[in-house]
Scaffold this active site. Structure first.
Site, PDB file in Angstrom:
ATOM      1  NE  ARG A   1      -4.292  -1.388   0.202  1.00 22.02           N
ATOM      2  CZ  ARG A   1      -4.470  -2.408  -0.626  1.00 22.02           C
ATOM      3  NH1 ARG A   1      -3.573  -2.691  -1.561  1.00 22.02           N
ATOM      4  NH2 ARG A   1      -5.568  -3.127  -0.567  1.00 22.02           N
TER       5      ARG A   1
ATOM      6  CG  HIS B   1      -3.491  -0.508  -6.727  1.00 26.01           C
ATOM      7  ND1 HIS B   1      -3.867   0.127  -5.573  1.00 26.01           N
ATOM      8  CD2 HIS B   1      -3.483  -1.841  -6.413  1.00 26.01           C
ATOM      9  CE1 HIS B   1      -4.085  -0.756  -4.615  1.00 26.01           C
ATOM     10  NE2 HIS B   1      -3.844  -1.963  -5.101  1.00 26.01           N
TER      11      HIS B   1
ATOM     12  CD  GLU C   1      -3.116   3.517  -5.313  1.00 27.10           C
ATOM     13  OE1 GLU C   1      -4.068   2.796  -5.643  1.00 27.10           O
ATOM     14  OE2 GLU C   1      -2.101   3.117  -4.702  1.00 27.10           O
TER      15      GLU C   1
HETATM   16  N1  LIG Z   1      -0.798  -3.874  -5.074  1.00 27.82           N
HETATM   17  C1  LIG Z   1      -1.814  -4.705  -5.097  1.00 27.82           C
HETATM   18  O1  LIG Z   1      -2.578  -4.771  -6.052  1.00 27.82           O
HETATM   19  C2  LIG Z   1      -2.021  -5.623  -3.960  1.00 27.82           C
HETATM   20  C3  LIG Z   1      -1.640  -5.252  -2.706  1.00 27.82           C
HETATM   21  N2  LIG Z   1      -1.839  -6.117  -1.649  1.00 27.82           N
HETATM   22  C4  LIG Z   1      -1.383  -5.703  -0.318  1.00 27.82           C
HETATM   23  O2  LIG Z   1      -0.528  -6.724   0.194  1.00 27.82           O
HETATM   24  C5  LIG Z   1      -0.833  -6.924   1.555  1.00 27.82           C
HETATM   25  C6  LIG Z   1      -0.367  -8.280   2.003  1.00 27.82           C
HETATM   26  O3  LIG Z   1      -1.190  -9.310   1.470  1.00 27.82           O
HETATM   27  P1  LIG Z   1      -0.976 -10.836   1.906  1.00 27.82           P
HETATM   28  O4  LIG Z   1       0.424 -11.261   1.676  1.00 27.82           O
HETATM   29  O5  LIG Z   1      -2.060 -11.632   1.295  1.00 27.82           O
HETATM   30  O6  LIG Z   1      -1.225 -10.702   3.472  1.00 27.82           O
HETATM   31  P2  LIG Z   1      -0.597 -11.555   4.659  1.00 27.82           P
HETATM   32  O7  LIG Z   1      -1.408 -11.211   5.843  1.00 27.82           O
HETATM   33  O8  LIG Z   1      -0.443 -12.975   4.254  1.00 27.82           O
HETATM   34  O9  LIG Z   1       0.883 -10.944   4.809  1.00 27.82           O
HETATM   35  C7  LIG Z   1       1.167  -9.750   5.473  1.00 27.82           C
HETATM   36  C8  LIG Z   1       2.396  -9.968   6.304  1.00 27.82           C
HETATM   37  O10 LIG Z   1       2.816  -8.705   6.845  1.00 27.82           O
HETATM   38  C9  LIG Z   1       3.326  -8.983   8.140  1.00 27.82           C
HETATM   39  N3  LIG Z   1       3.375  -7.749   8.933  1.00 27.82           N
HETATM   40  C10 LIG Z   1       2.354  -7.110   9.537  1.00 27.82           C
HETATM   41  N4  LIG Z   1       2.822  -6.029  10.204  1.00 27.82           N
HETATM   42  C11 LIG Z   1       4.159  -5.998   9.990  1.00 27.82           C
HETATM   43  C12 LIG Z   1       5.195  -5.135  10.411  1.00 27.82           C
HETATM   44  N5  LIG Z   1       4.951  -4.086  11.211  1.00 27.82           N
HETATM   45  N6  LIG Z   1       6.452  -5.394  10.004  1.00 27.82           N
HETATM   46  C13 LIG Z   1       6.708  -6.473   9.212  1.00 27.82           C
HETATM   47  N7  LIG Z   1       5.771  -7.329   8.793  1.00 27.82           N
HETATM   48  C14 LIG Z   1       4.515  -7.086   9.178  1.00 27.82           C
HETATM   49  C15 LIG Z   1       2.367 -10.017   8.705  1.00 27.82           C
HETATM   50  O11 LIG Z   1       2.921 -10.694   9.829  1.00 27.82           O
HETATM   51  C16 LIG Z   1       2.158 -10.904   7.508  1.00 27.82           C
HETATM   52  O12 LIG Z   1       3.071 -11.983   7.454  1.00 27.82           O
HETATM   53  C17 LIG Z   1      -2.350  -6.685   1.622  1.00 27.82           C
HETATM   54  O13 LIG Z   1      -2.767  -6.347   2.928  1.00 27.82           O
HETATM   55  C18 LIG Z   1      -2.557  -5.551   0.646  1.00 27.82           C
HETATM   56  O14 LIG Z   1      -2.467  -4.319   1.309  1.00 27.82           O
HETATM   57  C19 LIG Z   1      -2.403  -7.332  -1.833  1.00 27.82           C
HETATM   58  C20 LIG Z   1      -2.807  -7.740  -3.075  1.00 27.82           C
HETATM   59  C21 LIG Z   1      -2.659  -6.911  -4.252  1.00 27.82           C
HETATM   60  O1  LIG Z   2      -6.327  -7.033  -2.975  1.00 23.21           O
HETATM   61  C1  LIG Z   2      -5.750  -5.965  -2.705  1.00 23.21           C
HETATM   62  O2  LIG Z   2      -5.468  -5.656  -1.544  1.00 23.21           O
HETATM   63  C2  LIG Z   2      -5.419  -5.029  -3.776  1.00 23.21           C
HETATM   64  O3  LIG Z   2      -4.689  -4.115  -3.588  1.00 23.21           O
HETATM   65  C3  LIG Z   2      -5.976  -5.229  -5.122  1.00 23.21           C
HETATM   66  O4  LIG Z   2      -5.696  -6.425  -5.604  1.00 23.21           O
END
Ligand SMILES: NC(=O)C1=CN([C@@H]2O[C@H](COP(=O)(O)OP(=O)(O)OC[C@H]3O[C@@H](n4cnc5c(N)ncnc54)[C@H](O)[C@@H]3O)[C@@H](O)[C@H]2O)C=CC1
Ligand SMILES: O=C(O)C(=O)CO
Length: 386
Positions: free
Chosen positions: A273, A320, A302
């Protein structure tokens, strides 16, 4: 009185009214809702980001559930409006839900769904693409060609970094961070250093096994390290990719001071993000360190970029699109719809949001469960035994 918004309606006589604030890819999600006796209303308003007022108008006086987008501000006002309209189900079409005030949803007893898993590999692939594009200066070189500036091969022309043998740093080694790490390690034989609040045991085991395989093949083995602090990753890694959730602990995780700890020729990737990075500090850092490169999929304000970012040759910026593969976006729509209809029907929540494949199998009916409800515990929702 809010202005009416344009909509498209499916199954007008359906018993439950479900609203989607945007048209979403594919038709499976619509069919699944219709099969469960839902009247589906899809907002077809041309503006990209709907305001709270627009969404209140969509919710109207009677609404059982809403599928919303990460660009929308789901707080007290919207959950109160949804609750007043009789709705108890909301799902973001996204895994990240920093746009949702979960406390407010809890207050009104509204379940909040998200879409984990289906976008893990797609998002990791974009992070890997940005890593490659930045390390080999692909976007700069493409611009150079198109500008007609190429007049022959030169030993110094667009020299970049070799990834093999370098160290990839992952901050937030959850689903996406771990998938990205595997791509960079297996694909480019990079070593790993990661920082997360939790141990990424499966990732560590993978790197150990892959290292043993390389060694047995007479190649240099890859290695891993779980860093004791984020700063250790910043100091050691050549390519750093950010994959944490956005919350209070990760806001401006990368700031001026932390940028200064990174190698002068490091590459920073952000597909998490925008606010995880202090973008103004990043622009300054890019200006003063021309060999430092970034690949950004997300931005602090954004859809806008901070002044100066668009002029930086050492920045690659994309809008994005990390989860933008057809299969993933259709799957996200399916999971979001199943979260909403599952709650309406009183189904339990799926026991493991990291294993949502059964909901994505188009040849079978989805299990009678909500794939992923982030406040299931707070609302005391039952868990599926399937
Ligand atoms: N650019 C895009 O289109 C997308 C962006 N995202 C973003 O990616 C993020 C992660 O998604 P997932 O991997 O599925 O989630 P997830 O929950 O599997 O992974 C997030 C990780 O961040 C860690 N974390 C939390 N706070 C932390 C900190 N202070 N320092 C270090 N690590 C920390 C957690 O322990 C966890 O392992 C989503 O929340 C979303 O914001 C997700 C999908 C698409
Ligand atoms: O799933 C999310 O968090 C996104 O940013 C869009 O895929």
């Amino acid at each position: 009185m809010a202005k009416p918004v344009s909509i498209e309606v499916w199954n007008p006589n359906g018993k439950y009214r479900v609203v989607s604030t945007k048209p979403m890819p594919g038709t499976r999600w619509i069919n699944l809702l219709v099969q469960q006796d839902c009247r589906v209303e899809i907002c077809t308003e041309k503006k990209t980001i709907l305001s709270v007022e627009d969404i209140i108008a969509l919710i109207g006086n009677k609404c059982d559930g809403v599928i919303g987008q990460l660009t929308e501000d789901w707080g007290e006002t919207l959950f109160s409006a949804l609750s007043k309209a009789g709705g108890k189900a909301f799902s973001n079409m996204a895994v990240g839900y920093n746009n949702v005030d979960v406390e407010a949803a809890n207050k009104y007893g509204v379940a909040v769904g998200n879409t984990p898993g289906v976008l893990t590999e797609t998002t990791a692939e974009l992070a890997a693409s940005l890593s490659l594009a930045a390390s080999r200066r692909i976007v700069e070189a493409d611009g150079f060609m198109r500008a007609g500036l190429y007049d022959g091969w030169l030993p110094h022309l667009f020299v970049g970094n070799l990834l093999k043998g370098q160290t990839v740093g992952v901050i937030g080694a959850g689903r996406i961070g771990s998938a990205y790490a595997r791509m960079m390690i297996e694909g480019f034989k990079m070593n790993l250093i990661y920082y997360d609040l939790y141990q990424a045991t499966r990732l560590e085991k993978f790197v150990t096994a892959y290292g043993q395989f390389l060694k047995a093949s007479g190649e240099q083995p890859v290695t891993w390290k779980r860093a004791s602090s984020m700063d250790e990753v910043l100091q050691v890694a050549d390519v750093i990719s950010l994959h944490p959730i956005l919350d209070k602990t990760t806001y401006h995780l990368i700031n001026k001071e932390r940028l200064s700890k990174m190698k002068k020729e490091a590459i920073l990737i952000n597909c998490s993000r925008g606010p995880v990075v202090d973008e103004e500090a990043l622009v300054e850092h890019l200006k003063h360190n021309p060999m430092f490169r970034v690949g950004l999929d997300v931005f602090e304000d954004e859809p806008y970029m901070k002044p100066g970012l668009a002029d930086m040759k050492n920045a690659i910026v994309v809008p994005h699109i990390a989860s933008a593969s057809k299969w993933t976006r259709e799957g996200m729509a399916t999971l979001a719809a199943l979260n909403v209809v599952g709650k309406i029907k009183g189904y339990p929540t799926w026991s493991n949001p990291n294993a949502v494949e059964p909901f994505l199998d188009e040849s079978a009916s989805p299990p009678p469960a909500c794939p992923s409800i982030v406040n299931a515990k707070a609302l005391g929702l039952p868990v599926s035994k399937l």
